[in-house]
Write a protein that holds these residues in place. Structure first.
Motif, PDB file in Angstrom:
ATOM      1  N   LEU A   1      18.580  11.703  23.732  1.00 33.76           N
ATOM      2  CA  LEU A   1      19.478  11.742  22.667  1.00 33.76           C
ATOM      3  C   LEU A   1      20.609  10.472  22.449  1.00 33.76           C
ATOM      4  O   LEU A   1      20.956  10.276  21.498  1.00 33.76           O
ATOM      5  N   GLU A   2      20.825   9.987  23.626  1.00 33.64           N
ATOM      6  CA  GLU A   2      21.451   8.923  23.631  1.00 33.64           C
ATOM      7  C   GLU A   2      20.839   7.375  23.404  1.00 33.64           C
ATOM      8  O   GLU A   2      21.266   6.590  22.676  1.00 33.64           O
ATOM      9  N   GLU A   3      19.683   7.114  24.138  1.00 35.83           N
ATOM     10  CA  GLU A   3      18.956   6.371  24.201  1.00 35.83           C
ATOM     11  C   GLU A   3      17.967   6.123  22.638  1.00 35.83           C
ATOM     12  O   GLU A   3      17.826   4.769  22.293  1.00 35.83           O
ATOM     13  N   LEU A   4      17.438   6.996  22.200  1.00 33.71           N
ATOM     14  CA  LEU A   4      16.469   6.933  21.036  1.00 33.71           C
ATOM     15  C   LEU A   4      17.116   6.309  19.973  1.00 33.71           C
ATOM     16  O   LEU A   4      16.388   5.374  19.298  1.00 33.71           O
ATOM     17  N   PRO A   5      18.363   6.698  19.699  1.00 35.85           N
ATOM     18  CA  PRO A   5      19.137   5.712  18.711  1.00 35.85           C
ATOM     19  C   PRO A   5      19.083   4.326  18.699  1.00 35.85           C
ATOM     20  O   PRO A   5      18.911   3.607  17.753  1.00 35.85           O
ATOM     21  N   LYS A   6      19.024   3.881  20.006  1.00 35.58           N
ATOM     22  CA  LYS A   6      19.202   2.471  20.250  1.00 35.58           C
ATOM     23  C   LYS A   6      17.926   1.701  19.877  1.00 35.58           C
ATOM     24  O   LYS A   6      17.568   0.510  19.719  1.00 35.58           O
ATOM     25  N   ALA A   7      16.581   2.713  19.872  1.00 34.58           N
ATOM     26  CA  ALA A   7      15.511   2.211  19.466  1.00 34.58           C
ATOM     27  C   ALA A   7      15.075   2.503  17.824  1.00 34.58           C
ATOM     28  O   ALA A   7      13.901   2.158  17.451  1.00 34.58           O
ATOM     29  N   GLY A   8      16.186   3.022  17.215  1.00 29.72           N
ATOM     30  CA  GLY A   8      15.886   3.172  15.688  1.00 29.72           C
ATOM     31  C   GLY A   8      15.713   4.606  15.300  1.00 29.72           C
ATOM     32  O   GLY A   8      15.435   4.860  14.168  1.00 29.72           O
ATOM     33  N   PHE A   9      15.590   5.353  16.398  1.00 26.70           N
ATOM     34  CA  PHE A   9      15.194   7.082  16.082  1.00 26.70           C
ATOM     35  C   PHE A   9      16.450   7.608  15.967  1.00 26.70           C
ATOM     36  O   PHE A   9      17.156   7.944  16.732  1.00 26.70           O
ATOM     37  N   THR A  10      16.940   7.623  14.535  1.00 28.00           N
ATOM     38  CA  THR A  10      18.528   8.431  14.438  1.00 28.00           C
ATOM     39  C   THR A  10      18.252   9.849  13.814  1.00 28.00           C
ATOM     40  O   THR A  10      19.338  10.094  13.691  1.00 28.00           O
ATOM     41  N   ARG A  11      17.134   9.776  13.177  1.00 29.32           N
ATOM     42  CA  ARG A  11      17.007  11.191  12.630  1.00 29.32           C
ATOM     43  C   ARG A  11      16.394  12.143  13.314  1.00 29.32           C
ATOM     44  O   ARG A  11      15.075  12.275  13.228  1.00 29.32           O
ATOM     45  N   LEU A  12      17.019  12.917  13.958  1.00 29.70           N
ATOM     46  CA  LEU A  12      16.378  13.748  15.228  1.00 29.70           C
ATOM     47  C   LEU A  12      16.828  15.132  15.031  1.00 29.70           C
ATOM     48  O   LEU A  12      17.937  15.777  14.542  1.00 29.70           O
ATOM     49  N   ALA A  13      15.758  16.049  15.141  1.00 25.68           N
ATOM     50  CA  ALA A  13      16.121  17.587  15.155  1.00 25.68           C
ATOM     51  C   ALA A  13      17.119  17.826  16.487  1.00 25.68           C
ATOM     52  O   ALA A  13      17.202  17.207  17.382  1.00 25.68           O
ATOM     53  N   PRO A  14      17.651  19.041  16.091  1.00 27.15           N
ATOM     54  CA  PRO A  14      18.846  19.305  17.238  1.00 27.15           C
ATOM     55  C   PRO A  14      18.403  19.379  18.628  1.00 27.15           C
ATOM     56  O   PRO A  14      19.168  19.327  19.581  1.00 27.15           O
ATOM     57  N   ALA A  15      17.200  19.897  19.021  1.00 25.02           N
ATOM     58  CA  ALA A  15      16.686  20.106  20.282  1.00 25.02           C
ATOM     59  C   ALA A  15      17.558  20.819  21.112  1.00 25.02           C
ATOM     60  O   ALA A  15      17.997  20.707  22.030  1.00 25.02           O
ATOM     61  N   ASP A  16      17.832  22.265  20.466  1.00 22.13           N
ATOM     62  CA  ASP A  16      18.731  23.145  21.099  1.00 22.13           C
ATOM     63  C   ASP A  16      18.227  23.950  22.278  1.00 22.13           C
ATOM     64  O   ASP A  16      18.774  24.335  23.101  1.00 22.13           O
TER      65      ASP A  16
END
Length: 382
Positions: A296-311
């Motif tokens: 959740l911290e690293e994926l946005p650095k690769a451009g993956f910014t729209r993520l389901a909550p993964a609760d």
């Protein structure tokens, strides 16, 4: 001579991804497995010890079609301790994995021509198994606005009645969950409309800050499905169970006698010990939680910014529509270029899945961290 039309169902695409990943490994190249929903750890030590003892002492013949009494009793005890719900062990059916449970449950509950609703995206085997037995899957398009879960409002918009509703909390591929209030509302709607609720609870135990609610606590008519594969880390043992409403126990028993005879005996005997292994199993969950936090911290650095909550569960479902309109090709390039195996969304959502992909964080912390590093470098070089 042609085969039956029942076999003309789509493949489970994650298995196709695994095949490509294994081919890469056979060629001597490394693979980071973020495609498969399988714990990287084996069965708990107590289960292994029980299996060894059973191999030494037991002839391992057929069992009762609904499972051995000690295991059914242990499952009932688990519901009392875990959820505070009294479940009669006579309502419990031990099955050949959750896959066997869905087959038995669907056959017992639905007739050819019936319609069964489910969220889209969702686990593809729901659709494929229903289709194979002549039942129509009815997909409810969901998104962030509904937590990727079905709602009463979506059900009431259907143009024709349904006879069943499948829910999953935590869900595959999104990891989203239903609150007690939401699950109760769906169960009440099903009861009021003569709709059979099927609750997939195989990811119970794999949650991050929120406890999962069992449908057994909110409805006596629901079919509840669980498995030893995920939380209990026993995928290859092929063992699951159902909590059934009383009127479906005998139909499921007769179906199981004819279709499966019984679930694997060694797995049943050994699984009784699984419920005493929670300290070891919860350590796995802590590792999943660290992997989840890292992605959740690293994926946005690769451009993956729209993520389901993964609760819950061990997946992150990513909207990649700003990167590609063909997630299958995108995942193929990802594997070829980086050795990262991930699953395109077409498995889970035939209509919109080409804009989504799923990452599994069930692997080791080292593998997930290395995948994040490679993914960032790959995207930055694109």
């Amino acid at each position: 001579m042609q085969g039956s039309k029942r076999g003309a169902i789509p493949p489970f695409f994650v298995m196709e991804v695994m095949r490509a990943a294994f081919a890469r490994e056979r060629a001597g190249l490394d693979v980071l497995h973020l495609e498969v929903g399988q714990p990287s750890t084996g069965a708990p030590r107590g289960v292994l010890a029980a299996a060894h003892a059973a191999l030494d002492a037991d002839k391992l013949g057929y069992t009762d079609a609904l499972g051995i009494p000690p295991l059914r009793a242990a499952i009932a005890t688990w519901y009392r301790g875990r959820y505070g719900v009294a479940v009669d062990e006579q309502r419990i059916a031990v099955t050949t994995g959750s896959s066997g449970a869905f087959q038995l449950g669907f056959l017992a509950a639905f007739d050819p021509g019936d319609r069964v609703a489910m969220a889209s995206p969702s686990y593809p085997a729901y659709r494929h198994t229903l289709t194979a037995i002549g039942v129509e899957p009815v997909e409810l398009p969901t998104g962030p606005e509904t937590g990727f879960q079905p709602t009463v409002a979506l059900l009431e918009k259907l143009d024709r009645p349904v006879q069943g509703l499948i829910v999953a909390s935590p869900a595959n591929p999104t990891g989203t969950m239903l609150s007690r209030e939401e699950l109760t509302a769906l169960a009440n709607w099903c009861d009021a409309n003569g709709v059979r609720l099927v609750s997939d609870e195989i990811y119970h135990g794999l949650t991050y800050g929120t406890e999962a609610v069992t449908a057994a606590a909110v409805s006596e008519r629901a079919i509840v499905v669980n498995s030893f594969s995920k939380y209990f880390s026993m995928t290859g043992w092929r063992l699951g169970w159902m909590v059934l409403p009383p009127e479906l126990v005998r139909p499921v028993e007769c179906l199981a006698q004819n279709l499966f005879i019984s679930a694997p005996t060694l797995s049943q005997v050994a699984a009784v010990a699984a419920f005493a292994c929670t300290e070891e199993l919860d350590a796995h969950v802590a590792r999943y939680a660290r992997n989840r936090a890292l992605l959740l911290e690293e994926l946005p650095k690769a451009g993956f910014t729209r993520l389901a909550p993964a609760d819950g569960a061990f997946y992150i479902y990513a909207d990649v529509s700003d990167m590609t309109d063909d997630s299958e090709a995108f995942c193929r390039r990802l594997l070829e270029d980086t050795g990262i195996a991930a699953t395109p969304g077409i498995d889970f959502d035939p209509a919109r899945g080409r804009h989504f992909m799923r990452f599994s964080f069930a692997g080791s912390e080292a593998a997930v961290a290395e995948a994040a590093r490679r993914l960032i470098a790959w995207r930055r070089s694109a």
